[in-house]
Design a protein around this motif. Structure first.
Motif, mmCIF file in Angstrom:
data_model
loop_
_atom_site.group_PDB
_atom_site.id
_atom_site.type_symbol
_atom_site.label_atom_id
_atom_site.label_comp_id
_atom_site.label_asym_id
_atom_site.label_seq_id
_atom_site.Cartn_x
_atom_site.Cartn_y
_atom_site.Cartn_z
ATOM 1 N N TYR A 38 0.798 -1.211 0.000
ATOM 2 C CA TYR A 38 0.000 0.000 0.000
ATOM 3 C C TYR A 38 0.838 1.271 0.000
ATOM 4 O O TYR A 38 0.297 2.354 0.113
ATOM 5 N N ARG A 39 2.145 1.123 -0.089
ATOM 6 C CA ARG A 39 3.019 2.298 -0.183
ATOM 7 C C ARG A 39 3.310 2.550 -1.652
ATOM 8 O O ARG A 39 3.996 1.778 -2.302
ATOM 9 N N TYR A 40 2.773 3.626 -2.149
ATOM 10 C CA TYR A 40 2.903 3.920 -3.572
ATOM 11 C C TYR A 40 3.955 4.994 -3.811
ATOM 12 O O TYR A 40 3.986 6.000 -3.111
ATOM 13 N N PRO A 41 4.788 4.813 -4.837
ATOM 14 C CA PRO A 41 5.798 5.827 -5.140
ATOM 15 C C PRO A 41 5.257 6.954 -6.005
ATOM 16 O O PRO A 41 5.937 7.941 -6.219
ATOM 17 N N TRP A 42 4.013 6.857 -6.482
ATOM 18 C CA TRP A 42 3.541 7.853 -7.437
ATOM 19 C C TRP A 42 3.354 9.241 -6.847
ATOM 20 O O TRP A 42 3.493 10.216 -7.582
ATOM 21 N N PRO A 43 3.077 9.456 -5.550
ATOM 22 C CA PRO A 43 3.065 10.841 -5.071
ATOM 23 C C PRO A 43 4.432 11.518 -5.193
ATOM 24 O O PRO A 43 4.517 12.708 -5.476
ATOM 25 N N TRP A 44 5.505 10.737 -5.010
ATOM 26 C CA TRP A 44 6.850 11.301 -5.159
ATOM 27 C C TRP A 44 7.128 11.632 -6.628
ATOM 28 O O TRP A 44 7.770 12.637 -6.937
ATOM 29 N N LEU A 45 6.636 10.776 -7.530
ATOM 30 C CA LEU A 45 6.796 11.054 -8.954
ATOM 31 C C LEU A 45 5.991 12.291 -9.356
ATOM 32 O O LEU A 45 6.436 13.094 -10.178
ATOM 33 N N LEU A 46 4.806 12.450 -8.765
ATOM 34 C CA LEU A 46 3.994 13.632 -9.021
ATOM 35 C C LEU A 46 4.707 14.887 -8.533
ATOM 36 O O LEU A 46 4.701 15.914 -9.219
#
Length: 93
Positions: A38-46
């Motif tokens: 459930y830890r997604y890296p996409w907020p960091w990519l955003l």
């Protein structure tokens, strides 16, 4: 059969420690973090994309790019807020 239940619980605990030691340690301490699934890296990519758009907007002096970069940075900041779930679901009295 209490022995059988204890054995199953210890197997589950060992599997937790093998699959996600950070989650198992935090669960043992009483403050569990999200499991790895459930830890997604996409907020960091955003956030990285937002900073790139903001930088390009500033370099090109283009107001629409600057505004887009600021909006994307705000969205990423909201997604990266660790207290977001606590504000969404306040404790009931």
């Amino acid at each position: 059969m209490p022995g059988f239940d204890d054995q199953r619980l210890s197997e589950i605990e060992q599997r937790f420690h093998r699959e996600d030691p950070r989650f198992a340690h935090a669960l043992g301490a009483g403050r569990p973090c999200r499991p790895r699934e459930y830890r997604y890296p996409w907020p960091w990519l955003l956030l990285a994309a937002a900073l790139a758009v903001l930088g390009a907007g500033m370099a090109l002096a283009h107001g629409l790019l600057i505004a887009t970069g600021l909006v994307l940075a705000g969205m990423a900041g909201e997604l990266l807020d660790p207290e977001r779930d606590a504000r969404r679901h306040p404790p009931r009295p």
